[in-house]
Design a protein around this motif. Structure first.
Motif: not given
Length: 167
Positions: A35-39
């Motif tokens: 999630r943190a990388a995709w955002d």
């Protein structure tokens, strides 16, 4: 020219990259820990299309992409494990076929990674997923002005004559 190895679920496919440079990009299913990388990639994608997506919708979408049922996502990681691209797909029934269709709804590659084969690798992974699920076709839309992406798409799929209408 050197070859870059793009890894698809453990399989490598050599892809020409550039003047003596070898890059390995890993393509894998999107997972909750991404999630943190995709955002930031999602935010850049939305900005490119001048779209605003509510945070609640983004959270719900990410959750469904990770579940991998009717929606699924793939993430591209560079040699250092940095997220550099993604695809979001939607599998759905058709009134014209007994088999499902795969709609490649979102595809994004970080600007500094464009032209390196990441987008091609992501699309080929979507093709592999669609084949594994027995989908009859994979299709997507793009903006008419997106010439760089369209030049790649023209090598991977057939452009249709359909015009999109929406309310």
């Amino acid at each position: 020219m050197a070859d870059a190895a793009f890894w698809f679920n453990g399989w490598a496919a050599p892809t020409p990259y550039g003047l003596g440079t070898t890059v390995t990009t890993t393509i894998r299913r999107l997972a909750a820990q991404d999630r943190a990388a995709w955002d930031p990639l999602w935010a850049a994608y939305c900005a490119f299309y001048r779209a605003e997506v509510d945070a609640t919708v983004t959270a719900y979408t990410f959750e469904r992409l990770c579940e991998g049922t009717s929606m699924s996502g793939f993430i591209a990681l560079d040699e250092q494990g940095t997220a550099v691209g993604f695809t979001n797909t939607l599998f759905h029934e058709s009134t014209w076929s007994l088999r499902s269709y795969c709609y490649l709804e979102d595809l994004f590659v970080a600007p500094e990674q464009r032209g390196t084969g990441v987008a091609r690798a992501l699309i080929e992974q979507v093709y592999a997923e669609a084949d594994a699920r027995g989908a009859e076709r994979v299709y997507w839309h793009t903006q008419e002005f997106n010439a760089a992406a369209r030049s790649l798409y023209d090598t991977l799929a057939r452009r249709t004559s359909f015009i999109v209408y929406r309310r």
